[in-house]
Design a protein around this motif. Structure first.
Motif, PDB file in Angstrom:
ATOM      1  N   TYR A 115       0.812  -1.213   0.000  1.00 26.84           N
ATOM      2  CA  TYR A 115       0.000   0.000   0.000  1.00 26.84           C
ATOM      3  C   TYR A 115       0.843   1.259   0.000  1.00 26.84           C
ATOM      4  N   GLN A 116       2.153   1.126   0.161  1.00 22.83           N
ATOM      5  CA  GLN A 116       3.018   2.272   0.444  1.00 22.83           C
ATOM      6  C   GLN A 116       3.188   3.180  -0.777  1.00 22.83           C
ATOM      7  N   ALA A 117       3.593   4.430  -0.503  1.00 21.05           N
ATOM      8  CA  ALA A 117       3.928   5.358  -1.578  1.00 21.05           C
ATOM      9  C   ALA A 117       5.083   4.789  -2.390  1.00 21.05           C
ATOM     10  N   ASP A 144      -0.840   2.504  -2.895  1.00 25.71           N
ATOM     11  CA  ASP A 144      -2.059   1.730  -2.741  1.00 25.71           C
ATOM     12  C   ASP A 144      -2.688   1.481  -4.110  1.00 25.71           C
ATOM     13  N   ARG A 145      -4.012   1.517  -4.208  1.00 21.87           N
ATOM     14  CA  ARG A 145      -4.697   1.149  -5.438  1.00 21.87           C
ATOM     15  C   ARG A 145      -5.351   2.361  -6.090  1.00 21.87           C
ATOM     16  N   SER A 146      -5.726   2.200  -7.344  1.00 22.22           N
ATOM     17  CA  SER A 146      -6.448   3.256  -8.053  1.00 22.22           C
ATOM     18  C   SER A 146      -7.928   2.909  -8.120  1.00 22.22           C
ATOM     19  N   PRO A 147      -8.787   3.751  -7.557  1.00 20.47           N
ATOM     20  CA  PRO A 147     -10.236   3.513  -7.681  1.00 20.47           C
ATOM     21  C   PRO A 147     -10.714   4.000  -9.040  1.00 20.47           C
ATOM     22  N   GLY A 185     -18.519   9.409  -7.420  1.00 19.42           N
ATOM     23  CA  GLY A 185     -18.415   7.983  -7.132  1.00 19.42           C
ATOM     24  C   GLY A 185     -18.030   7.719  -5.690  1.00 19.42           C
ATOM     25  N   THR A 186     -17.487   6.540  -5.460  1.00 16.98           N
ATOM     26  CA  THR A 186     -17.047   6.131  -4.126  1.00 16.98           C
ATOM     27  C   THR A 186     -15.525   6.197  -4.054  1.00 16.98           C
ATOM     28  N   GLU A 187     -15.021   6.952  -3.101  1.00 21.59           N
ATOM     29  CA  GLU A 187     -13.570   7.077  -2.958  1.00 21.59           C
ATOM     30  C   GLU A 187     -12.951   5.754  -2.496  1.00 21.59           C
ATOM     31  N   LEU A 188     -11.646   5.637  -2.731  1.00 26.49           N
ATOM     32  CA  LEU A 188     -10.903   4.479  -2.254  1.00 26.49           C
ATOM     33  C   LEU A 188     -10.973   4.411  -0.734  1.00 26.49           C
ATOM     34  N   LYS A 189     -11.240   3.231  -0.206  1.00 22.06           N
ATOM     35  CA  LYS A 189     -11.212   3.013   1.238  1.00 22.06           C
ATOM     36  C   LYS A 189      -9.910   2.286   1.574  1.00 22.06           C
ATOM     37  N   ARG A 190      -8.966   3.037   2.099  1.00 24.51           N
ATOM     38  CA  ARG A 190      -7.690   2.438   2.497  1.00 24.51           C
ATOM     39  C   ARG A 190      -7.844   1.729   3.845  1.00 24.51           C
ATOM     40  N   SER A 191      -6.992   0.757   4.070  1.00 20.32           N
ATOM     41  CA  SER A 191      -6.943   0.134   5.387  1.00 20.32           C
ATOM     42  C   SER A 191      -6.403   1.154   6.386  1.00 20.32           C
ATOM     43  N   PRO A 192      -6.688   0.987   7.681  1.00 18.41           N
ATOM     44  CA  PRO A 192      -6.145   1.922   8.673  1.00 18.41           C
ATOM     45  C   PRO A 192      -4.629   2.041   8.595  1.00 18.41           C
ATOM     46  N   GLU A 193      -3.941   0.925   8.343  1.00 16.37           N
ATOM     47  CA  GLU A 193      -2.480   0.947   8.252  1.00 16.37           C
ATOM     48  C   GLU A 193      -2.025   1.746   7.031  1.00 16.37           C
ATOM     49  N   SER A 194      -2.708   1.541   5.899  1.00 18.03           N
ATOM     50  CA  SER A 194      -2.365   2.265   4.671  1.00 18.03           C
ATOM     51  C   SER A 194      -2.606   3.751   4.836  1.00 18.03           C
ATOM     52  N   GLU A 195      -3.745   4.098   5.434  1.00 16.48           N
ATOM     53  CA  GLU A 195      -4.085   5.501   5.634  1.00 16.48           C
ATOM     54  C   GLU A 195      -3.072   6.188   6.554  1.00 16.48           C
ATOM     55  N   TRP A 223      -5.058   7.941  -8.157  1.00 17.63           N
ATOM     56  CA  TRP A 223      -4.313   6.808  -7.613  1.00 17.63           C
ATOM     57  C   TRP A 223      -4.145   6.963  -6.098  1.00 17.63           C
ATOM     58  N   GLY A 224      -4.691   6.003  -5.346  1.00 20.52           N
ATOM     59  CA  GLY A 224      -4.604   6.033  -3.896  1.00 20.52           C
ATOM     60  C   GLY A 224      -5.430   7.131  -3.249  1.00 20.52           C
ATOM     61  N   GLN A 225      -6.291   7.790  -4.019  1.00 20.86           N
ATOM     62  CA  GLN A 225      -7.012   8.970  -3.520  1.00 20.86           C
ATOM     63  C   GLN A 225      -8.103   8.571  -2.531  1.00 20.86           C
ATOM     64  N   PHE A 226      -8.047   9.162  -1.332  1.00 21.42           N
ATOM     65  CA  PHE A 226      -9.010   8.859  -0.288  1.00 21.42           C
ATOM     66  C   PHE A 226      -9.242  10.119   0.543  1.00 21.42           C
ATOM     67  N   LYS A 227     -10.411  10.242   1.105  1.00 21.75           N
ATOM     68  CA  LYS A 227     -10.753  11.351   1.995  1.00 21.75           C
ATOM     69  C   LYS A 227     -10.180  12.678   1.465  1.00 21.75           C
ATOM     70  N   THR A 228     -10.491  12.966   0.203  1.00 19.46           N
ATOM     71  CA  THR A 228      -9.888  14.095  -0.504  1.00 19.46           C
ATOM     72  C   THR A 228     -10.090  15.417   0.222  1.00 19.46           C
ATOM     73  N   GLU A 229     -11.306  15.665   0.660  1.00 19.32           N
ATOM     74  CA  GLU A 229     -11.593  16.938   1.326  1.00 19.32           C
ATOM     75  C   GLU A 229     -10.793  17.076   2.620  1.00 19.32           C
ATOM     76  N   GLU A 230     -10.730  15.991   3.382  1.00 17.95           N
ATOM     77  CA  GLU A 230     -10.002  16.028   4.648  1.00 17.95           C
ATOM     78  C   GLU A 230      -8.499  16.215   4.419  1.00 17.95           C
ATOM     79  N   ILE A 231      -7.932  15.464   3.481  1.00 19.65           N
ATOM     80  CA  ILE A 231      -6.492  15.559   3.209  1.00 19.65           C
ATOM     81  C   ILE A 231      -6.139  16.931   2.655  1.00 19.65           C
ATOM     82  N   SER A 232      -6.975  17.460   1.754  1.00 11.14           N
ATOM     83  CA  SER A 232      -6.729  18.786   1.190  1.00 11.14           C
ATOM     84  C   SER A 232      -6.783  19.856   2.277  1.00 11.14           C
TER      85      SER A 232
END
Length: 603
Positions: free
Chosen positions: A179-181, A396-399, A409-419, A449-458
């Motif tokens: 899952y790593q960068a 990680d993966r590309s949704p 759509g539905t964002e990628l759901k990373r595992s807690p460890e990946s996140e 690619w690997g995009q999750f919780k976009t609003e929060e991360i931004s």
């Protein structure tokens, strides 16, 4: 006579050491590969933003071994490897694959200078990809996960009182199986995906410090208030300890200020000289740490007075501004790969070369694509004068990817460890690059690619560094967050969405291909988004696309990125060949049209 014999003996040892190392494989190489001295590999100070006078470089020939994952430390090693070049690279002298089922071991020894007595000794790693374990004299002193941010350990308690110290490093890197960068690395290189990079790929070094010392210096300029906000991050301080900051211009003191340890400081910079690509002026910064009235640590740094922002113009279009003036940002997609060193430039001159050529091509910006460089790369950008958009390396993966509409759509759901790993790596990259004035934009995600919780991360990225712009989702899966909307279109420029509330940029276009015999990574699988047969055809197409882009600036674009600086492995769409030996276009025609674009918003 004895001195002559000693010199001959030393020369013999140096020659014998060099003779044991040669670049591996038969792939193309840059001219700098021939300049490598195994006894003096990348000798430049690795952290220009916070420099001390005393340090020791551990780059050079180490022992290496590849074992099955989980196996104990090998009793016998396989041979020598040139650090800091990844084991898959030619310049490592090894050029072997490792893979997720194996681990890479390093062994080296060093001595601690006698002058460091009674000092803490820090062991620094510029970057190691990916999971790293460290042993000093058979004692495991720590681990680290992450392939791009620097890390260090205080190894003082584990050092022998004298003589040689044994250093062992173990690395495991699953490349695209985890899952790593990882950026563009893949276990099956093809197309836009490249050779894995496993292990140490930036400088390894030692540094002596006192019990109380400066860990980091963070600086943020404010040109409107003619001031600089400085925070010296310290270690070991207690009540009453403080630091002093001195701003200098050409050796002359401009201003000074003091603050207790842990407290930020605003220091005056009157009548400031502003930094820009056209005039990259840097101020010197000296920071001293005091305890019980005595200086216990001192570092040298630098900063620039510059401001990056956005503002709506008289036509209602949100524009980038540099130092409160409309400024079109235009540059190439720069992936930072080398045919001989992969992630690692052969020399510091090579590292600087791509930036110099970018300036000569007439650009004012670089998008550093899904890779973080050594700190010296950003220092060269600071000094030469080039704006930088800094990507987070994807992992990680590309949704699902939507680039012609806002994401529904539905964002990628990373595992807690990946996140957690993403957040730690992104913060680590931002921390070590925070004070470089060339960086004007953070890019957390690229093409979904690997995009999750976009609003929060931004929002977190903007909150952690409000002095820079945030490009939340380069190329697609857009949300109404951040400072811009970033479109990707190949091969020609296109504006297929427009956001009236944010800046509009063309984050990728172009990809004009030209395969040149004798300068190819692979002779049987080369591609570009469009392909031509000679330099004139490629240049004509480049200029045609640039003219189209100029018209779109009036319609709303305020920044653009052309793909790309150099060829990379099977991609032949660079302005230069992968070995940097051929400029593939008419440089003067390219420079003229690029300057026209860069100056399009100047008044």
């Amino acid at each position: 006579m004895k001195s002559k014999i000693l010199i001959l003996f030393i020369n013999f040892l140096a020659f014998n050491t060099f003779a044991q190392w040669q670049p591996a494989g038969d792939k193309i190489k840059t001219r700098w590969a021939e300049e490598i001295d195994v006894n003096n590999v990348l000798p430049e100070y690795p952290r220009p933003m916070m420099e001390r006078s005393d340090w020791k470089n551990l780059n050079g020939l180490w022992e290496y071994a590849i074992t099955k994952a989980g196996a104990p430390q090998p009793a016998n090693f396989d041979g020598q490897i040139l650090v800091p070049f990844a084991v898959e690279s030619s310049l490592s002298g090894v050029q072997k694959s490792v893979g997720e089922e194996n681990e890479l071991w390093y062994k080296n020894s060093f001595t601690v200078p006698a002058s460091w007595k009674n000092k803490k000794v820090l062991l620094h790693f510029g970057a190691v990809d990916w999971e790293t374990g460290i042993w000093i004299n058979e004692i495991k002193v720590g681990t680290h996960k992450g392939g791009y941010a620097p890390f260090s350990f205080d190894i003082t308690p584990f050092l022998n009182k004298s003589g040689e110290q044994k250093l062992v490093v173990k690395v495991w890197d699953p490349t695209d199986k985890g899952y790593q960068a990882r950026g563009k690395q893949t276990s099956n290189p093809r197309g836009i995906w490249y050779t894995p990079v496993t292990g140490i790929w930036q400088t390894v070094w030692l540094e002596p410090v006192n019990e109380i010392f400066i860990q980091n210096v963070k600086s943020v300029p404010n040109i409107d208030n003619e001031s600089l906000n400085v925070l010296a991050v310290t270690c070991g301080t207690s009540f009453g300890d403080y630091y002093e900051v001195t701003v200098k211009q050409g050796g002359t003191t401009v201003s000074t200020g003091k603050a207790v340890a842990g407290e930020a400081l605003d220091i005056s910079v009157p009548s400031a000289k502003l930094w820009s690509p056209e005039s990259p002026f840097l101020y010197d910064l000296e920071v001293k740490l005091f305890s019980n009235g005595k200086v216990v640590d001192e570092v040298k740094s630098y900063f620039a007075m510059r401001k990056i922002s956005t503002k709506r113009d008289e036509s209602g279009i949100v524009r980038f501004q540099l130092n409160n003036k409309d400024y079109f940002q235009f540059g190439p997609l720069d992936q930072g790969w080398w045919p001989d060193g992969l992630y690692t430039a052969p020399t510091d001159e090579a590292l600087k070369y791509d930036i110099q050529k970018t300036k000569e091509f007439g650009f004012n910006m670089i998008r550093k694509h899904v890779k973080a460089e050594p700190a010296r790369w950003y220092a060269h950008c600071d000094k030469l004068g080039i704006l930088v958009w800094q990507d987070m390396p994807n992992g990680d993966r590309s949704p699902q990817w939507q680039n012609h509409q806002y994401f529904n759509g539905t964002e990628l759901k990373r595992s807690p460890e990946s996140e957690a790993n993403y957040r730690a790596e992104w913060k680590g990259i931002m921390d070590y690059l925070y004070s470089h004035p060339s960086i004007v934009c953070w890019v957390p995600f690229n093409e979904a690619w690997g995009q999750f919780k976009t609003e929060e991360i931004s929002d977190w990225t903007k909150s952690y560094d409000p002095s820079r712009l945030v490009n939340p989702a380069s190329g697609g899966n857009f949300y109404h967050v951040g400072d811009m909307i970033d479109l990707h279109n190949y091969p020609g420029p296109a504006m297929y969405l427009f956001d009236g509330a944010r800046a509009n940029v063309l984050g990728e276009y172009g990809g004009i291909g030209l395969a040149l015999e004798g300068h190819l990574w692979a002779t049987d699988r080369n591609w570009g988004y469009v392909q031509f047969k000679n330099s004139k055809e490629v240049t004509d197409q480049y200029v045609e696309y640039a003219e189209q882009l100029l018209k779109m600036i009036k319609s709303g674009f305020t920044g653009a990125v052309y793909t790309q600086t150099t060829d990379v492995e099977g991609e032949v769409n660079g302005l230069m060949t992968y070995d940097r030996k051929v400029i593939k276009m008419d440089e003067e025609r390219v420079r003229q049209i690029n300057q026209k674009i860069c100056n399009s918003l100047h008044k």
